[in-house]
Design an enzyme around this catalytic site. Structure first.
Site, PDB file in Angstrom:
ATOM      1  N   LEU A   1      39.762  50.287 107.578  1.00  0.00           N
ATOM      2  CA  LEU A   1      40.890  49.368 107.537  1.00  0.00           C
ATOM      3  C   LEU A   1      40.497  48.164 106.690  1.00  0.00           C
ATOM      4  CD1 LEU A   1      42.262  49.353 111.198  1.00  0.00           C
ATOM      5  CD2 LEU A   1      42.840  50.859 109.300  1.00  0.00           C
TER       6      LEU A   1
ATOM      7  N   VAL B   1      33.863  45.808 103.671  1.00  0.00           N
ATOM      8  CA  VAL B   1      33.909  47.084 102.957  1.00  0.00           C
ATOM      9  C   VAL B   1      33.599  46.890 101.475  1.00  0.00           C
ATOM     10  CG1 VAL B   1      35.362  49.045 102.319  1.00  0.00           C
ATOM     11  CG2 VAL B   1      35.521  48.061 104.613  1.00  0.00           C
TER      12      VAL B   1
ATOM     13  N   THR C   1      38.757  38.770 108.748  1.00  0.00           N
ATOM     14  CA  THR C   1      39.612  38.782 109.938  1.00  0.00           C
ATOM     15  C   THR C   1      38.787  38.862 111.207  1.00  0.00           C
ATOM     16  OG1 THR C   1      39.837  41.183 109.870  1.00  0.00           O
ATOM     17  CG2 THR C   1      41.512  39.882 108.706  1.00  0.00           C
TER      18      THR C   1
ATOM     19  N   HIS D   1      35.623  41.396 111.858  1.00  0.00           N
ATOM     20  CA  HIS D   1      34.321  40.843 112.242  1.00  0.00           C
ATOM     21  C   HIS D   1      33.799  41.539 113.494  1.00  0.00           C
ATOM     22  CE1 HIS D   1      31.310  37.581 112.255  1.00  0.00           C
ATOM     23  NE2 HIS D   1      31.372  37.704 113.567  1.00  0.00           N
TER      24      HIS D   1
ATOM     25  N   ASP E   1      28.063  36.026 114.127  1.00  0.00           N
ATOM     26  CA  ASP E   1      28.013  34.743 114.820  1.00  0.00           C
ATOM     27  C   ASP E   1      29.000  34.673 115.981  1.00  0.00           C
ATOM     28  OD1 ASP E   1      26.027  33.227 113.407  1.00  0.00           O
ATOM     29  OD2 ASP E   1      27.362  33.214 111.692  1.00  0.00           O
TER      30      ASP E   1
ATOM     31  N   ALA F   1      21.298  28.140  82.007  1.00  0.00           N
ATOM     32  CA  ALA F   1      20.098  28.800  81.465  1.00  0.00           C
ATOM     33  C   ALA F   1      18.848  28.339  82.192  1.00  0.00           C
ATOM     34  CB  ALA F   1      19.976  28.527  79.963  1.00  0.00           C
TER      35      ALA F   1
ATOM     36  N   SER G   1      13.816  19.311  77.155  1.00  0.00           N
ATOM     37  CA  SER G   1      14.615  18.076  77.194  1.00  0.00           C
ATOM     38  C   SER G   1      14.750  17.424  75.831  1.00  0.00           C
ATOM     39  CB  SER G   1      14.012  17.063  78.188  1.00  0.00           C
ATOM     40  OG  SER G   1      13.941  17.609  79.476  1.00  0.00           O
TER      41      SER G   1
ATOM     42  N   GLU H   1      15.554  17.582  82.229  1.00  0.00           N
ATOM     43  CA  GLU H   1      14.620  18.175  83.183  1.00  0.00           C
ATOM     44  C   GLU H   1      14.040  17.185  84.187  1.00  0.00           C
ATOM     45  OE1 GLU H   1      12.045  21.452  81.106  1.00  0.00           O
ATOM     46  OE2 GLU H   1      12.263  19.757  79.738  1.00  0.00           O
TER      47      GLU H   1
END
Length: 1159
Positions: free
Chosen positions: A90, A97, A179, A183, A192, A627, A910, A1090
């Site tokens: 479902l 899923v 949902t 769950h 949880d 990057a 830099s 940096e």
């Protein structure tokens, strides 16, 4: 000031005056934003609305080549479908899923999506409890709970526990889709909600064509016992949650790597019922998640405790019994075994305290309160919107309004990034005959390839060819980097072959059909310790030394020694490695579009692989989606892999690495092992240091030698130690080769430095900040490699940070907090920095640019720098605008290409804006020199008139600009040189609060003072400082790479590897750009890309300050291994207490751990 957006030093104005400098705090003008026009919002398609309202609506059916999707419109229709297709999942939110299909290769021929069935969205209240429909999203469920709690607080303890848990379960996006029924039905071991629902005696209402039934949501159901399980044809309609009685208490607990969007490391749902008016246990339930393949119930422990009083002895017995009942094997999947054992009883203790607090509130006379020092243990860290102030130097009011330099100009592609209009490589439209490439990687760390069978793969649908080492026309091993493994593999993740197919799905499916037989080769070296044991290195030792170290050690008051481990880091750029290789029809030309920091390097590797001159290889780089150093060298190897495939097939190749493959193949920051021996006086003055560094370079050279050079050169940070020796070496291991990463060795190195500074402070009974002040460079000096520098900006950043962050007052307040709280501790740290830009090799610092002026006055600009999101293109437009004295809107920047600017060096270190800015400036100045006679003749003319006149006079309107580069050098034999053109200084102060029971921490406030000299664009520079700090904070705290003992990387996606999210940003985040002078750089600016990375270590040091406070209170040494990252596991297990002492410990010689550290 918090929440005001104004400067704390000047709340009534938008700028303040400090000396002669005017300080601004406004980075943007809200008036520039377009107002929201609701009429322009997309509307829900009216046809679908009419379909939903149609009383005669029919089942929707969608048929694909392999699957069918049904959307039933009535409950009867749904039940019939489920009876016909009992194995069909479902689908509502598709949060369970979907990932299983993508990442676990699950296949379902039929899907049933019962959206909008009213029976799934009921909310019914009775005298006994509430029934809530299973179709509600978790966010809707949370809203329902809030409403129910607001109307009735005494009977809704289970509701409150669920509502509290939903605050941090996943994130808003997931909660809006997942949902309640999904769950519950999926029953993941990390769920949880299920432990709390079980503790609250919830039941689920299920229906099939056979009828209705109720299933208790209890231990047997959660443990998936056959007799208590769902039948395949059944559908969960709703959940019954009973009200709680007056003497029934329910609570939930969870601990994860970060607050949101992280599976629980351990979670729990617990409830207790007392005999009315007493603290005698009538019923007790405890459920724990993430400690077993399913959620487990401590049912035996609970039974033993029935009839016991809720007191300390009960707690002690309960902890002992629950550890005996719930046993986590020492080699359990997920690791962190001792930590998870500790969390089980730490959560039990929290529940014990919470119930005692409730009992006291019920009857203060009968039930004593918990100790005041324990109360804060029950307070969860809040989730609040971060606040902050950004301060920078205002532009000179005399500066022409047209001149954009120094102004906070928005990133030139920001709007396109936000709207999705920015075109990245994978957004380029498919090219005729294009193929997708997927790679087969080694599953062994070190082995011979006995056989490689691709016959089945070639027979798969859509497959055009399989590419192997045999298909490389030129070099397959270029500068030690291997494109396709041939007879041997040297790491898990090495590319063995590649499949070219009509779609990526077909290519990936065919990869599974490739059969490789291996024969392991010993040794397989995974860790630095193993490399040292086998004398396995990638390069020779690098060393710098000053003074007489051995002599100094004999004349100090104290000597300490220590070892520090710093683990690696994944780049986790938004856009994974991406290449589009297009073979041309003649002259063996190849065009590549890719996201890279170094197009010339790609050109070199592709040229070598194809055995053609570089002038046949054109590399184009428009932009990269992040990057951080990970696209300096890696795109060259991957580009060669793609180009060989394009060459063999004669067709364009699109090579996009999935996140998991990217993390596996390209590696990241070098793990580091540091060893130190420090001699110092009792007043905190350090006289001698002998430091050794080893980095885990991986299996090929990449940039490891350069990284270890930087490690050694940057190893003193801001401290002058008269007798100083530092040695470093890059280790060769059987891991994928680690590579450049923002900060380039500095963030790892200085953890070791700060560790021994902190250890010295502890030995001298001083604050670490006092030892830093004592040993910090104070006047114009020479580094250990004899380069002269002036630390005045460093001293200014340090002083301003201490003063304006109110460090000493807040430190005293934290000490007071720590005295009053046993299980929560606060820590502060101030971290200074001397960061070096560029590289010690002069020719690596050169740059070139090409500027065209067209007859309509528009300007086209190209240079060798790469736009990585940092705003380099924006700054170059600002430079061109100032130099040509034209509006920025006249300037357009074309993509970076080896065709327009040849032999460009990497955008890293830099120095992107530094060197390319100089080149653009040079080109513009050449053009202005040519235009000067025209302008002199017509000084009141306009730009377009001057351009037209220059063309009429046959003056060239195109110029190449060039910058020779900073003349840096380093002589490793003499151990001296002017290794760097200049330094960037900065200081950060961070304050954290630590939960000693779970290991969680909250970053309360950070103040950064960064020496920016003159900022070309304060908006971009502050963004870089903030972004680097957060990335550094992640590196030092929650980002953790996990490897198997055989060198397999487990952390291959966001489920397993956690970078900071908005909940990790400091609650109060202040950044100040400190003005200084740097005449060597363009417009006296400094590169800030940096530097902020290391300042994230102030969070690490603040955490260790808090942990030290906890240890000291418990009578333990406040000197302990200060390793990185300080994950929740590390924090908790260093806060040693009766619970960590209680857990069972396993003999390491009796098992193989699930994961290991590789530093």
């Amino acid at each position: 000031m918090k929440g005001s957006g104004k400067c704390c030093l000047d709340p009534d104005e938008r700028s303040s005056v400090s000396g002669e400098e005017k300080i601004c705090t406004k980075l943007y003008n809200k008036d520039e934003f377009q107002p929201l026009d609701p009429s322009q919002e997309p509307i829900f398609p009216p046809e679908l609305i009419r379909m939903a309202e149609d009383p005669n609506k029919r089942r929707l059916t969608f048929k694909g080549k392999r699957t069918i999707w049904f959307t039933p419109v009535t409950l009867t229709d749904l039940l019939e479908l489920k009876a016909s297709y009992p194995k069909a999942p479902l689908i509502m939110g598709n949060t369970a899923v979907g990932p299983s299909i993508k990442f676990k290769d699950e296949f379902h021929p039929v899907f049933i999506s019962p959206l909008w069935l009213p029976e799934l969205f009921i909310v019914v209240s009775t005298d006994d409890g509430v029934t809530i429909g299973a179709g509600h999203s978790l966010e809707q469920f949370r809203d329902n709970l809030n409403f129910l709690i607001s109307n009735e607080t005494k009977k809704t303890k289970t509701f409150s526990a669920l509502q509290h848990h939903l605050r941090t379960l996943a994130g808003p996006q997931i909660r809006n889709m997942a949902t309640l029924g999904g769950h519950i039905a999926s029953r993941p071991n990390f769920s949880d909600l299920n432990p709390i629902l079980a503790a609250g005696n919830a039941t689920i209402n299920v229906r099939s064509k056979e009828g209705n039934r109720q299933i208790p949501l209890n231990g047997p159901f959660l443990e998936k016992s056959p007799e208590a399980d769902l039948k395949q044809e059944e559908v969960i309609l709703s959940v019954n949650i009973p009200y709680t009685t007056q003497w029934h208490f329910v609570s939930g607990f969870r601990m994860a790597q970060r607050q949101e969007n992280a599976f629980a490391i351990v979670n729990a749902g617990m409830s207790v019922k007392f005999e009315e008016g007493t603290n005698r246990i009538n019923d007790l339930q405890m459920f724990f998640g993430s400690v077993s393949p399913t959620i487990v119930s401590a049912s035996q422990t609970s039974k033993k405790l029935i009839g016991r009083q809720w007191d300390d002895q009960m707690l002690s017995d309960a902890c002992q019994w629950v550890l005996e009942e719930i046993q986590i094997p020492p080699a359990a999947e997920g690791g962190m075994v001792e930590y998870r054992r500790t969390l089980i009883i730490s959560m039990l203790f929290k529940f014990y305290l919470k119930v005692r607090l409730w009992l006291n509130q019920m009857d203060p006379q009968k039930f004593p309160d918990i100790p005041e020092k324990f109360v804060s243990a029950l307070d969860d860290f809040p989730i609040e919107t971060p606040q902050g102030v950004q301060m920078f130097q205002c532009v000179d009011p005399k500066q022409p309004q047209q001149d954009p330099v120094g102004r906070p100009v928005m990133h030139q592609s920001a709007i396109k990034h936000a709207t999705g209009e920015a075109v990245f490589v994978d957004d380029i439209q498919p090219i005729d005959q294009e193929l997708a490439l997927a790679v087969v990687t080694s599953t062994r760390a070190h082995a011979k390839i006995i056989s490689l069978d691709v016959s089945e793969a070639l027979e798969c649908p859509g497959v055009v060819d399989v590419i192997t080492a045999e298909d490389v026309p030129g070099e397959n091993n270029h500068n030690g980097e291997i494109f396709y493994a041939h007879s041997e593999v040297i790491c898990v993740g090495q590319i063995v072959c590649a499949v070219a197919a009509d779609t990526y799905i077909h290519a990936k499916e065919a990869c599974k059909r490739v059969k490789i037989a291996y024969e392991d080769i010993e040794p397989a070296i995974i860790t630095i310790e193993q490399a040292l044991e086998h004398n396995s290195f990638l390069s020779s030792e690098k060393k710098i030394e000053q003074g007489n170290v051995e002599h100094a050690f004999k004349h100090v008051d104290q000597v300490i020694e220590g070892v520090v481990h710093v683990e690696g880091q994944e780049h986790f750029y938004m856009e994974t490695q991406t290449i589009l290789a297009i073979p041309q029809t003649e002259d063996k030309e190849m065009v590549l579009h890719l996201g890279t920091q170094f197009p010339t390097h790609v050109q070199e590797f592709v040229s070598a692989a194809l055995k053609v001159p570089r002038n046949r290889i054109a590399c184009h780089m428009k932009r990269a989606g992040g990057a951080f150093g990970g696209k300096v060298t890696k795109p060259a190897l991957l580009g060669a892999v793609a180009a060989v495939a394009a060459n063999k097939t004669g067709r364009p190749i699109r090579f996009i690495l999935a996140r998991g493959d990217d993390m596996l193949i390209t590696a990241g920051r070098h793990p580091l092992l540091g060893k130190y021996k420090i001699g110092f006086m009792n007043n905190g003055e350090i006289k001698a240091a002998d430091v050794e560094y080893y980095i885990n370079g991986g299996c090929t050279p990449d940039e490891s030698e350069l990284v270890i050079e930087f490690v050694v050169l940057k190893s003193e940070n801001v401290y002058y130690i008269p007798n100083f020796r530092c040695r470093g070496r890059a280790c060769k291991t059987n891991l994928p080769s680690n590579t450049a990463f923002r900060g380039f060795g500095f963030p790892q190195t200085t953890v070791v430095v700060e560790a021994y500074i902190t250890a010295v402070a502890s030995k001298c009974n001083l604050l670490p900040e006092e030892v830093k002040e004592i040993n910090m460079y104070k006047r114009t000096s020479k580094t250990a490699y004899k380069q002269t520098f002036n630390p005045e900006p460093l001293r200014r950043c340090w002083k301003e940070c201490l003063e304006k962050s109110s460090f000493y007052d807040r430190k005293q307040a934290a000490e007071e907090f720590n005295k009053k709280n046993y299980w929560k501790k606060r820590g502060l740290a101030v971290t200074p920095m001397k960061f070096s830009n560029a590289v010690p090799t002069a020719f690596f610092n050169q740059a070139a640019a090409l500027v065209h002026i067209f007859l309509d006055g528009s300007v086209l600009l190209s240079h060798g720098g790469c736009e990585l999101g940092q705003g380099l293109y924006t700054k170059m437009i600002q430079v061109a605008s100032r130099e040509l004295n034209i509006p920025a809107s006249y300037v357009h920047l074309v993509d970076t290409s080896t065709v327009t600017v040849p032999n460009a060096l990497f955008t890293a270190g830099s120095m992107g804006a530094d060197v390319n800015g100089k080149a653009v400036q040079n080109a513009c100045q050449i053009l202005m020199d040519r235009l000067h006679p025209v302008i002199r003749k017509n000084p009141k003319g306009k730009w377009k008139e001057w351009v037209a006149k220059a063309f009429e006079e046959s003056i060239s309107l195109s110029a190449t600009g060039y910058f020779k580069g900073y003349q840096t050098n380093m002589d490793w034999e003499k151990e001296e040189g002017d290794a760097y053109p200049y330094y960037v200084y900065g200081t950060a102060c961070s304050e954290v609060e630590v939960d000693c029971l779970t290991g969680a921490h909250k970053l309360l406030r950070t103040d950064i003072f960064m020496d920016a000299a003159f900022s070309i664009n304060p908006a971009l520079d502050i963004g870089q400082v903030e972004g680097a700090f957060i990335q550094g904070m992640g590196f030092y705290t929650i980002e953790e790479l996990k490897y198997s003992p055989k060198g397999v990387l487990y952390s291959r996606g966001p489920d397993d590897y956690k970078i900071p999210t908005v909940t990790e940003i400091p609650e109060q985040f202040n950044v100040t750009l400190v003005h200084s002078h740097n005449p060597i750089a363009i417009y006296s600016s400094k590169g800030l890309g940096e530097a902020g990375m290391f300042l994230g270590s102030s969070v690490l040091l603040a955490i260790y300050d808090a942990v030290a406070a906890a240890r000291k209170e418990r009578g333990l040494s406040d000197i302990f291994p200060m390793n990185s990252p300080a994950t929740p596991e590390v924090i908790r297990m260093n806060c040693t207490d009766k619970f960590t002492d209680m857990i069972p410990r396993d003999d390491p010689s009796t098992f193989t751990p699930w994961s290991i550290h590789v530093s």
